[in-house]
Design a protein around this motif. Structure first.
Motif, PDB file in Angstrom:
ATOM      1  N   ASP A   1       0.829  -1.203   0.000  1.00  0.00           N
ATOM      2  CA  ASP A   1       0.000   0.000   0.000  1.00  0.00           C
ATOM      3  C   ASP A   1       0.861   1.249   0.000  1.00  0.00           C
ATOM      4  O   ASP A   1       0.571   2.213  -0.685  1.00  0.00           O
ATOM      5  CB  ASP A   1      -0.919   0.025   1.224  1.00  0.00           C
ATOM      6  N   HIS A   2       1.920   1.248   0.787  1.00  0.00           N
ATOM      7  CA  HIS A   2       2.790   2.417   0.879  1.00  0.00           C
ATOM      8  C   HIS A   2       3.559   2.639  -0.421  1.00  0.00           C
ATOM      9  O   HIS A   2       3.830   3.764  -0.793  1.00  0.00           O
ATOM     10  CB  HIS A   2       3.781   2.271   2.037  1.00  0.00           C
ATOM     11  N   ARG A   3       3.922   1.592  -1.109  1.00  0.00           N
ATOM     12  CA  ARG A   3       4.712   1.722  -2.325  1.00  0.00           C
ATOM     13  C   ARG A   3       3.898   2.298  -3.476  1.00  0.00           C
ATOM     14  O   ARG A   3       4.447   2.790  -4.440  1.00  0.00           O
ATOM     15  CB  ARG A   3       5.294   0.364  -2.741  1.00  0.00           C
ATOM     16  N   GLN A   4       2.573   2.221  -3.400  1.00  0.00           N
ATOM     17  CA  GLN A   4       1.732   2.724  -4.476  1.00  0.00           C
ATOM     18  C   GLN A   4       1.571   4.242  -4.429  1.00  0.00           C
ATOM     19  O   GLN A   4       1.168   4.848  -5.401  1.00  0.00           O
ATOM     20  CB  GLN A   4       0.349   2.059  -4.427  1.00  0.00           C
ATOM     21  N   ALA A   5       1.864   4.860  -3.303  1.00  0.00           N
ATOM     22  CA  ALA A   5       1.701   6.309  -3.170  1.00  0.00           C
ATOM     23  C   ALA A   5       2.753   7.025  -4.004  1.00  0.00           C
ATOM     24  O   ALA A   5       3.895   6.596  -4.083  1.00  0.00           O
ATOM     25  CB  ALA A   5       1.843   6.714  -1.700  1.00  0.00           C
ATOM     26  N   GLY A   6       2.347   8.128  -4.645  1.00  0.00           N
ATOM     27  CA  GLY A   6       3.306   8.916  -5.410  1.00  0.00           C
ATOM     28  C   GLY A   6       4.376   9.477  -4.494  1.00  0.00           C
ATOM     29  O   GLY A   6       4.092   9.894  -3.379  1.00  0.00           O
TER      30      GLY A   6
ATOM     31  N   VAL B   1      17.162  12.424   3.489  1.00  0.00           N
ATOM     32  CA  VAL B   1      15.843  12.062   2.977  1.00  0.00           C
ATOM     33  C   VAL B   1      15.994  11.920   1.471  1.00  0.00           C
ATOM     34  O   VAL B   1      16.265  12.876   0.765  1.00  0.00           O
ATOM     35  CB  VAL B   1      14.789  13.133   3.316  1.00  0.00           C
ATOM     36  N   ARG B   2      15.843  10.695   0.964  1.00  0.00           N
ATOM     37  CA  ARG B   2      16.035  10.429  -0.465  1.00  0.00           C
ATOM     38  C   ARG B   2      14.759  10.563  -1.275  1.00  0.00           C
ATOM     39  O   ARG B   2      14.790  10.994  -2.414  1.00  0.00           O
ATOM     40  CB  ARG B   2      16.623   9.029  -0.669  1.00  0.00           C
ATOM     41  N   ASN B   3      13.632  10.144  -0.715  1.00  0.00           N
ATOM     42  CA  ASN B   3      12.349  10.421  -1.360  1.00  0.00           C
ATOM     43  C   ASN B   3      11.277  10.512  -0.293  1.00  0.00           C
ATOM     44  O   ASN B   3      11.451  10.047   0.832  1.00  0.00           O
ATOM     45  CB  ASN B   3      12.008   9.438  -2.490  1.00  0.00           C
ATOM     46  N   LEU B   4      10.178  11.147  -0.666  1.00  0.00           N
ATOM     47  CA  LEU B   4       9.154  11.497   0.310  1.00  0.00           C
ATOM     48  C   LEU B   4       7.786  11.427  -0.345  1.00  0.00           C
ATOM     49  O   LEU B   4       7.613  11.846  -1.494  1.00  0.00           O
ATOM     50  CB  LEU B   4       9.422  12.925   0.804  1.00  0.00           C
ATOM     51  N   SER B   5       6.837  10.861   0.370  1.00  0.00           N
ATOM     52  CA  SER B   5       5.444  10.852  -0.078  1.00  0.00           C
ATOM     53  C   SER B   5       4.574  11.197   1.125  1.00  0.00           C
ATOM     54  O   SER B   5       5.071  11.369   2.233  1.00  0.00           O
ATOM     55  CB  SER B   5       5.059   9.482  -0.630  1.00  0.00           C
ATOM     56  N   ALA B   6       3.286  11.268   0.899  1.00  0.00           N
ATOM     57  CA  ALA B   6       2.357  11.572   1.991  1.00  0.00           C
ATOM     58  C   ALA B   6       2.387  10.483   3.069  1.00  0.00           C
ATOM     59  O   ALA B   6       2.170  10.756   4.240  1.00  0.00           O
ATOM     60  CB  ALA B   6       0.942  11.722   1.451  1.00  0.00           C
ATOM     61  N   ARG B   7       2.702   9.262   2.671  1.00  0.00           N
ATOM     62  CA  ARG B   7       2.649   8.135   3.607  1.00  0.00           C
ATOM     63  C   ARG B   7       3.980   7.705   4.193  1.00  0.00           C
ATOM     64  O   ARG B   7       4.017   6.913   5.126  1.00  0.00           O
ATOM     65  CB  ARG B   7       2.025   6.935   2.907  1.00  0.00           C
ATOM     66  N   GLY B   8       5.091   8.172   3.628  1.00  0.00           N
ATOM     67  CA  GLY B   8       6.370   7.730   4.155  1.00  0.00           C
ATOM     68  C   GLY B   8       7.545   8.327   3.417  1.00  0.00           C
ATOM     69  O   GLY B   8       7.398   9.225   2.586  1.00  0.00           O
ATOM     70  N   MET B   9       8.718   7.812   3.713  1.00  0.00           N
ATOM     71  CA  MET B   9       9.943   8.331   3.129  1.00  0.00           C
ATOM     72  C   MET B   9      11.024   7.263   3.089  1.00  0.00           C
ATOM     73  O   MET B   9      10.941   6.258   3.791  1.00  0.00           O
ATOM     74  CB  MET B   9      10.454   9.530   3.931  1.00  0.00           C
TER      75      MET B   9
ATOM     76  N   ARG C   1       7.077   4.257  11.592  1.00  0.00           N
ATOM     77  CA  ARG C   1       7.705   2.958  11.872  1.00  0.00           C
ATOM     78  C   ARG C   1       8.599   2.591  10.713  1.00  0.00           C
ATOM     79  O   ARG C   1       8.295   2.882   9.557  1.00  0.00           O
ATOM     80  CB  ARG C   1       6.654   1.863  12.026  1.00  0.00           C
ATOM     81  N   VAL C   2       9.702   1.914  11.021  1.00  0.00           N
ATOM     82  CA  VAL C   2      10.595   1.429   9.977  1.00  0.00           C
ATOM     83  C   VAL C   2       9.895   0.291   9.243  1.00  0.00           C
ATOM     84  O   VAL C   2       9.497  -0.694   9.853  1.00  0.00           O
ATOM     85  CB  VAL C   2      11.950   0.971  10.560  1.00  0.00           C
ATOM     86  N   ALA C   3       9.737   0.449   7.919  1.00  0.00           N
ATOM     87  CA  ALA C   3       8.999  -0.530   7.117  1.00  0.00           C
ATOM     88  C   ALA C   3       9.928  -1.538   6.455  1.00  0.00           C
ATOM     89  O   ALA C   3       9.558  -2.690   6.259  1.00  0.00           O
ATOM     90  CB  ALA C   3       8.167   0.183   6.057  1.00  0.00           C
ATOM     91  N   TRP C   4      11.134  -1.109   6.070  1.00  0.00           N
ATOM     92  CA  TRP C   4      12.089  -1.991   5.393  1.00  0.00           C
ATOM     93  C   TRP C   4      13.494  -1.425   5.565  1.00  0.00           C
ATOM     94  O   TRP C   4      13.674  -0.249   5.869  1.00  0.00           O
ATOM     95  CB  TRP C   4      11.752  -2.162   3.910  1.00  0.00           C
ATOM     96  N   ILE C   5      14.490  -2.283   5.377  1.00  0.00           N
ATOM     97  CA  ILE C   5      15.894  -1.899   5.494  1.00  0.00           C
ATOM     98  C   ILE C   5      16.663  -2.568   4.368  1.00  0.00           C
ATOM     99  O   ILE C   5      16.457  -3.754   4.086  1.00  0.00           O
ATOM    100  CB  ILE C   5      16.494  -2.356   6.844  1.00  0.00           C
TER     101      ILE C   5
ATOM    102  N   LEU D   1       2.767   7.369  10.602  1.00  0.00           N
ATOM    103  CA  LEU D   1       1.534   6.941  11.256  1.00  0.00           C
ATOM    104  C   LEU D   1       0.333   7.703  10.699  1.00  0.00           C
ATOM    105  O   LEU D   1      -0.764   7.165  10.614  1.00  0.00           O
ATOM    106  CB  LEU D   1       1.634   7.127  12.765  1.00  0.00           C
ATOM    107  N   ASP D   2       0.542   8.963  10.325  1.00  0.00           N
ATOM    108  CA  ASP D   2      -0.500   9.776   9.695  1.00  0.00           C
ATOM    109  C   ASP D   2       0.082  10.400   8.431  1.00  0.00           C
ATOM    110  O   ASP D   2       1.269  10.738   8.392  1.00  0.00           O
ATOM    111  CB  ASP D   2      -0.972  10.900  10.639  1.00  0.00           C
ATOM    112  N   ASP D   3      -0.740  10.580   7.418  1.00  0.00           N
ATOM    113  CA  ASP D   3      -0.282  11.197   6.175  1.00  0.00           C
ATOM    114  C   ASP D   3       0.182  12.631   6.428  1.00  0.00           C
ATOM    115  O   ASP D   3      -0.340  13.311   7.310  1.00  0.00           O
ATOM    116  CB  ASP D   3      -1.399  11.217   5.138  1.00  0.00           C
ATOM    117  N   ILE D   4       1.164  13.065   5.634  1.00  0.00           N
ATOM    118  CA  ILE D   4       1.658  14.437   5.683  1.00  0.00           C
ATOM    119  C   ILE D   4       1.431  15.068   4.310  1.00  0.00           C
ATOM    120  O   ILE D   4       1.070  14.392   3.356  1.00  0.00           O
ATOM    121  CB  ILE D   4       3.165  14.487   6.039  1.00  0.00           C
TER     122      ILE D   4
END
Length: 121
Positions: free
Chosen positions: A5-10, A33-41, A68-72, A82-85
């Motif tokens: 779900d997070h990977r689909q966000a622009g 910060v290499r990339n940023l979306s409303a749901r994560g970075m 939260r850390v999603a992947w490494i 936790l909330d969209d930005i």
């Protein structure tokens, strides 16, 4: 919500520095910060994190954002907020669109001119 779900966000590629706090650890860590979306970075740095650990990242014009850390992978890792930005606020120069958590010295005191008062050359 899944990682898919997070990977689909622009997301936008960019290069910013941010401070990172890791749950149950003292001190802040500097990350890129290499990339940023409303749901994560995607962050990059020498800090050691584990998947699933709670973090907070200080983003320009927004302040501390929990996630939260999603992947490494090597020295890069993904953070799911936790909330969209609004990533446009983070990309704006410091002081423009500055939120209540932005220090006063980073907020611009210069107001842009009113376009109605400008003359054409």
């Amino acid at each position: 919500m899944t990682d898919i779900d997070h990977r689909q966000a622009g997301r936008d590629s960019l290069f910013l520095m941010a401070d990172l706090r890791i749950e149950a650890q003292a001190g802040d860590h500097r990350v890129k910060v290499r990339n940023l979306s409303a749901r994560g970075m995607m962050a990059e740095g020498t800090v050691r994190v584990t998947s699933g650990v709670g973090v907070e990242v200080s983003l320009r014009n927004l302040g501390w954002v929990p996630g939260r850390v999603a992947w490494i992978q090597d020295n890069r890792f993904g953070i799911a907020f936790l909330d969209d930005i609004d990533p446009r606020v983070v990309r704006a120069p410091a002081g423009q669109g500055a939120g209540e958590h932005t220090p006063r010295y980073l907020k611009s005191s210069v107001q842009p001119p009113d376009p109605r008062n400008l003359r054409k050359l």
